[in-house]
Structures are given as C-alpha cells and as structure tokens.
Design a protein around this motif. Structure first.
Motif, PDB file in Angstrom:
ATOM      1  N   GLU A 168       0.820  -1.206   0.000  1.00 35.19           N
ATOM      2  CA  GLU A 168       0.000   0.000   0.000  1.00 35.19           C
ATOM      3  C   GLU A 168       0.853   1.254   0.000  1.00 35.19           C
ATOM      4  OE1 GLU A 168      -3.388   0.071   2.645  1.00 35.19           O
ATOM      5  OE2 GLU A 168      -3.154  -2.092   2.934  1.00 35.19           O
ATOM      6  N   ALA A 169       0.405   2.266  -0.762  1.00 35.14           N
ATOM      7  CA  ALA A 169       1.114   3.548  -0.814  1.00 35.14           C
ATOM      8  C   ALA A 169       1.236   4.120   0.595  1.00 35.14           C
ATOM      9  CB  ALA A 169       0.370   4.528  -1.718  1.00 35.14           C
ATOM     10  N   GLY A 170       2.413   4.649   0.906  1.00 32.49           N
ATOM     11  CA  GLY A 170       2.650   5.255   2.212  1.00 32.49           C
ATOM     12  C   GLY A 170       3.222   4.305   3.252  1.00 32.49           C
ATOM     13  N   TYR A 171       3.160   2.993   3.004  1.00 31.70           N
ATOM     14  CA  TYR A 171       3.706   2.025   3.955  1.00 31.70           C
ATOM     15  C   TYR A 171       5.217   1.913   3.776  1.00 31.70           C
ATOM     16  CZ  TYR A 171      -0.675   0.263   5.846  1.00 31.70           C
ATOM     17  OH  TYR A 171      -1.870   0.148   6.513  1.00 31.70           O
ATOM     18  N   SER A 172       5.908   1.522   4.836  1.00 31.33           N
ATOM     19  CA  SER A 172       7.359   1.363   4.818  1.00 31.33           C
ATOM     20  C   SER A 172       7.746   0.004   5.368  1.00 31.33           C
ATOM     21  CB  SER A 172       8.034   2.436   5.676  1.00 31.33           C
ATOM     22  OG  SER A 172       7.768   3.715   5.188  1.00 31.33           O
ATOM     23  N   ASP A 173       8.834  -0.547   4.844  1.00 32.34           N
ATOM     24  CA  ASP A 173       9.461  -1.750   5.367  1.00 32.34           C
ATOM     25  C   ASP A 173      10.893  -1.398   5.731  1.00 32.34           C
ATOM     26  OD1 ASP A 173       7.729  -4.350   4.798  1.00 32.34           O
ATOM     27  OD2 ASP A 173       7.443  -2.954   3.119  1.00 32.34           O
ATOM     28  N   VAL A 174      11.398  -1.987   6.813  1.00 24.91           N
ATOM     29  CA  VAL A 174      12.791  -1.800   7.207  1.00 24.91           C
ATOM     30  C   VAL A 174      13.503  -3.142   7.041  1.00 24.91           C
ATOM     31  CG1 VAL A 174      14.373  -1.178   9.065  1.00 24.91           C
ATOM     32  CG2 VAL A 174      12.220   0.077   8.786  1.00 24.91           C
ATOM     33  N   VAL A 175      14.626  -3.104   6.320  1.00 26.64           N
ATOM     34  CA  VAL A 175      15.430  -4.294   6.047  1.00 26.64           C
ATOM     35  C   VAL A 175      16.868  -3.995   6.451  1.00 26.64           C
ATOM     36  CG1 VAL A 175      16.288  -5.835   4.233  1.00 26.64           C
ATOM     37  CG2 VAL A 175      13.924  -5.012   4.154  1.00 26.64           C
ATOM     38  N   THR A 176      17.499  -4.926   7.139  1.00 27.03           N
ATOM     39  CA  THR A 176      18.907  -4.800   7.510  1.00 27.03           C
ATOM     40  C   THR A 176      19.712  -5.816   6.719  1.00 27.03           C
ATOM     41  OG1 THR A 176      18.336  -4.081   9.741  1.00 27.03           O
ATOM     42  CG2 THR A 176      20.567  -4.927   9.416  1.00 27.03           C
ATOM     43  N   ILE A 177      20.830  -5.354   6.142  1.00 31.28           N
ATOM     44  CA  ILE A 177      21.752  -6.239   5.431  1.00 31.28           C
ATOM     45  C   ILE A 177      23.102  -6.141   6.127  1.00 31.28           C
ATOM     46  CG2 ILE A 177      22.946  -6.710   3.258  1.00 31.28           C
ATOM     47  CD1 ILE A 177      20.466  -5.539   1.844  1.00 31.28           C
ATOM     48  N   VAL A 178      23.646  -7.284   6.510  1.00 31.18           N
ATOM     49  CA  VAL A 178      24.962  -7.343   7.152  1.00 31.18           C
ATOM     50  C   VAL A 178      25.934  -7.950   6.151  1.00 31.18           C
ATOM     51  CG1 VAL A 178      26.313  -8.283   9.058  1.00 31.18           C
ATOM     52  CG2 VAL A 178      23.930  -7.599   9.437  1.00 31.18           C
ATOM     53  N   ALA A 179      26.981  -7.185   5.802  1.00 31.54           N
ATOM     54  CA  ALA A 179      28.041  -7.688   4.928  1.00 31.54           C
ATOM     55  C   ALA A 179      29.157  -8.191   5.826  1.00 31.54           C
ATOM     56  CB  ALA A 179      28.552  -6.583   4.019  1.00 31.54           C
ATOM     57  N   GLN A 180      29.394  -9.492   5.778  1.00 31.70           N
ATOM     58  CA  GLN A 180      30.422 -10.082   6.622  1.00 31.70           C
ATOM     59  C   GLN A 180      31.749 -10.133   5.883  1.00 31.70           C
ATOM     60  OE1 GLN A 180      28.452 -13.823   7.581  1.00 31.70           O
ATOM     61  NE2 GLN A 180      28.008 -13.005   9.615  1.00 31.70           N
ATOM     62  N   GLY A 181      32.837 -10.134   6.655  1.00 33.98           N
ATOM     63  CA  GLY A 181      34.165 -10.141   6.078  1.00 33.98           C
ATOM     64  C   GLY A 181      34.497 -11.388   5.288  1.00 33.98           C
ATOM     65  N   ASN A 182      33.685 -12.424   5.409  1.00 38.40           N
ATOM     66  CA  ASN A 182      33.942 -13.651   4.660  1.00 38.40           C
ATOM     67  C   ASN A 182      33.227 -13.656   3.312  1.00 38.40           C
ATOM     68  OD1 ASN A 182      31.310 -13.978   5.436  1.00 38.40           O
ATOM     69  ND2 ASN A 182      31.663 -15.729   6.761  1.00 38.40           N
ATOM     70  N   GLY A 183      32.715 -12.494   2.900  1.00 42.04           N
ATOM     71  CA  GLY A 183      32.069 -12.378   1.597  1.00 42.04           C
ATOM     72  C   GLY A 183      30.598 -12.717   1.587  1.00 42.04           C
ATOM     73  N   ARG A 184      30.002 -12.901   2.758  1.00 39.84           N
ATOM     74  CA  ARG A 184      28.570 -13.243   2.838  1.00 39.84           C
ATOM     75  C   ARG A 184      27.752 -12.013   3.195  1.00 39.84           C
ATOM     76  NH1 ARG A 184      27.078 -18.408   6.151  1.00 39.84           N
ATOM     77  NH2 ARG A 184      26.814 -16.777   7.676  1.00 39.84           N
ATOM     78  N   TYR A 185      26.534 -11.995   2.650  1.00 40.87           N
ATOM     79  CA  TYR A 185      25.536 -10.997   3.025  1.00 40.87           C
ATOM     80  C   TYR A 185      24.397 -11.714   3.738  1.00 40.87           C
ATOM     81  CZ  TYR A 185      27.671  -7.765  -0.352  1.00 40.87           C
ATOM     82  OH  TYR A 185      28.524  -6.955  -1.026  1.00 40.87           O
ATOM     83  N   LEU A 186      23.985 -11.190   4.883  1.00 43.23           N
ATOM     84  CA  LEU A 186      22.833 -11.707   5.601  1.00 43.23           C
ATOM     85  C   LEU A 186      21.734 -10.647   5.554  1.00 43.23           C
ATOM     86  CD1 LEU A 186      24.650 -13.113   8.773  1.00 43.23           C
ATOM     87  CD2 LEU A 186      24.046 -14.333   6.676  1.00 43.23           C
ATOM     88  N   GLY A 187      20.501 -11.053   5.221  1.00 41.01           N
ATOM     89  CA  GLY A 187      19.395 -10.115   5.129  1.00 41.01           C
ATOM     90  C   GLY A 187      18.331 -10.399   6.166  1.00 41.01           C
ATOM     91  N   PHE A 188      17.779  -9.325   6.773  1.00 41.50           N
ATOM     92  CA  PHE A 188      16.761  -9.453   7.826  1.00 41.50           C
ATOM     93  C   PHE A 188      15.640  -8.457   7.560  1.00 41.50           C
ATOM     94  CE2 PHE A 188      20.921 -10.395   9.519  1.00 41.50           C
ATOM     95  CZ  PHE A 188      20.740 -11.627  10.125  1.00 41.50           C
ATOM     96  N   HIS A 189      14.410  -8.931   7.500  1.00 47.68           N
ATOM     97  CA  HIS A 189      13.237  -8.056   7.373  1.00 47.68           C
ATOM     98  C   HIS A 189      12.776  -7.704   8.779  1.00 47.68           C
ATOM     99  CE1 HIS A 189       8.821  -7.381   6.258  1.00 47.68           C
ATOM    100  NE2 HIS A 189       9.500  -6.337   5.836  1.00 47.68           N
ATOM    101  N   ASN A 190      12.884  -6.438   9.124  1.00 47.58           N
ATOM    102  CA  ASN A 190      12.569  -5.989  10.478  1.00 47.58           C
ATOM    103  C   ASN A 190      11.089  -5.676  10.673  1.00 47.58           C
ATOM    104  OD1 ASN A 190      15.321  -6.169  10.829  1.00 47.58           O
ATOM    105  ND2 ASN A 190      15.644  -4.015  10.362  1.00 47.58           N
ATOM    106  N   GLY A 191      10.323  -5.616   9.577  1.00 51.85           N
ATOM    107  CA  GLY A 191       8.891  -5.361   9.694  1.00 51.85           C
ATOM    108  C   GLY A 191       8.447  -4.228   8.789  1.00 51.85           C
ATOM    109  N   GLY A 192       7.133  -4.021   8.771  1.00 52.55           N
ATOM    110  CA  GLY A 192       6.539  -2.958   7.940  1.00 52.55           C
ATOM    111  C   GLY A 192       5.604  -2.094   8.774  1.00 52.55           C
ATOM    112  N   TRP A 193       5.526  -0.799   8.416  1.00 53.29           N
ATOM    113  CA  TRP A 193       4.724   0.173   9.173  1.00 53.29           C
ATOM    114  C   TRP A 193       4.092   1.170   8.230  1.00 53.29           C
ATOM    115  CZ3 TRP A 193       9.571  -1.482  10.434  1.00 53.29           C
ATOM    116  CH2 TRP A 193       9.710  -2.153  11.653  1.00 53.29           C
ATOM    117  N   LEU A 194       3.036   1.804   8.713  1.00 50.31           N
ATOM    118  CA  LEU A 194       2.391   2.903   8.003  1.00 50.31           C
ATOM    119  C   LEU A 194       3.038   4.188   8.412  1.00 50.31           C
ATOM    120  CD1 LEU A 194       0.285   4.129   6.163  1.00 50.31           C
ATOM    121  CD2 LEU A 194      -1.294   4.134   8.092  1.00 50.31           C
TER     122      LEU A 194
END
Length: 194
Positions: A168-194
């Motif tokens: 829906e227009a106006g809604y937001s999601d927060v996502v965290t991406i952790v770049a690790q020194g071993n070349g890996r990326y970890l992704g986490f969806h923290n949730g969505g809000w209006l």
C-alpha cells in the motif's frame, strides 16, 4: 568533531565519474568548508575533483549537504547526503529509479522511496576485511504502492526467502543487510509500518 565522506560518484550511465568537478554545499545552499583530515588542520578547495576511479573523499562537520558537479561539461545529478553528528550514523535519501546502487562501505542508513514498478538494488563497494562487518539499514517506502524490489544475488535470508514488502502507498518496510568479512551478506526483514 568532523565526519568523513567517501563515495563513488557516477554518471547517469552508471559509470565512475573520473575527473568530475564536485561542489559541496550545505543544505541551505551556502558553500561548505571541507577538510583533508579529521582534525581539520588542512582545508580543501571547494569544488573538489574526483579521483581516476570516480571516488571523492573529504571531512566536514556533521550535517546535511548537497553534492553537485560536472564532467566534460555535462551536469551530474545532485546527491543529498547527511554526515553523522556525535557518533550517529550516515543517512542518505533516494528516490528510486529502475536501478539503485548502494555502497556497502559508505551507506549506513538509506531511505528509499519506491516509485517504479520494480526497483533493482545493487550492492557496490569493497566488502569488509575478514574479522569485520558492515551493516546497512534500508527503509523502503511505497511511493505509489505495489512497487517491488529485486534483491542482489547472494543475500542469505531467513528460511531462504527474501521479504514480502507492504504494497500500500505510504507504507514502509525496514530491512537490515549485514556484509560479513567472509564475503557473505545476511538479510533481515525488520517489519513494515504505516
């Protein structure tokens, strides 16, 4: 205390803007005073020139700035940046195009307003060295609604599934991406809000 800026300046064709002339102004339009070091003992001329690889680096007091520039008499798109104050994190706002490049080393908190049917996120910059990590926090705002994101390959998500974003227009999601020194990326969806 001065904050550091280091970033890759690109052309509209998404190529490094080598040798571009970049003017840095405060958000009120006044010229910014820039420094070559964190102590502020050496000032820099403003405008600055990007390096051969398109990189630009300077120190300045925490606050809001606008980077404008030219390369071969062509204007580059202005970029708004926020340098951290008193230990806070660097913040950048982007109105999404079809492709959005995020520098994993420079960007820490990025607010993206999704205005395209599909926006492809690109992670750029050097990965952290071993025994270190970089954390990127993305706020994805639905501009017109029902806008999708194509995530970079190689991000490991919980249960192997990238997040389903609010539509829906106006809604937001927060996502965290952790770049690790071993070349890996970890992704986490923290949730969505209006």
């Amino acid at each position: 205390m001065l904050s550091a800026f280091s970033g890759l300046i690109k052309t509209s064709a998404n190529l490094p803007a080598a040798g571009a002339q970049i003017t840095v102004t405060r958000s009120d339009g006044s010229p910014a005073t820039l420094y070559a070091n964190e102590s502020g003992s050496s000032t820099l001329q403003n405008p600055l020139s990007t390096a051969n690889d398109g990189r630009l680096a300077f120190f300045a007091p925490g606050g809001n700035y606008v980077l404008t520039g030219t390369l071969n008499n062509d204007e580059l798109a202005p970029v708004a940046i926020t340098l951290p104050k008193n230990g806070s994190r660097a913040f950048r706002t982007i109105n999404a195009a079809a492709n959005v490049a995020i520098d994993i080393q420079r960007d820490e908190v990025v607010d993206i307003t999704l205005t395209q049917a599909t926006t492809t996120l690109l992670l750029e910059g050097d990965l952290p060295l071993n025994h270190s990590a970089a954390t990127l926090e993305l706020t994805l705002r639905q501009g017109s609604g029902a806008n999708a994101v194509v995530w970079p390959n190689g991000i490991l998500w919980p249960s192997g599934q990238p997040p389903v974003l609010a539509y829906e227009a106006g809604y937001s999601d927060v996502v965290t991406i952790v770049a690790q020194g071993n070349g890996r990326y970890l992704g986490f969806h923290n949730g969505g809000w209006l």
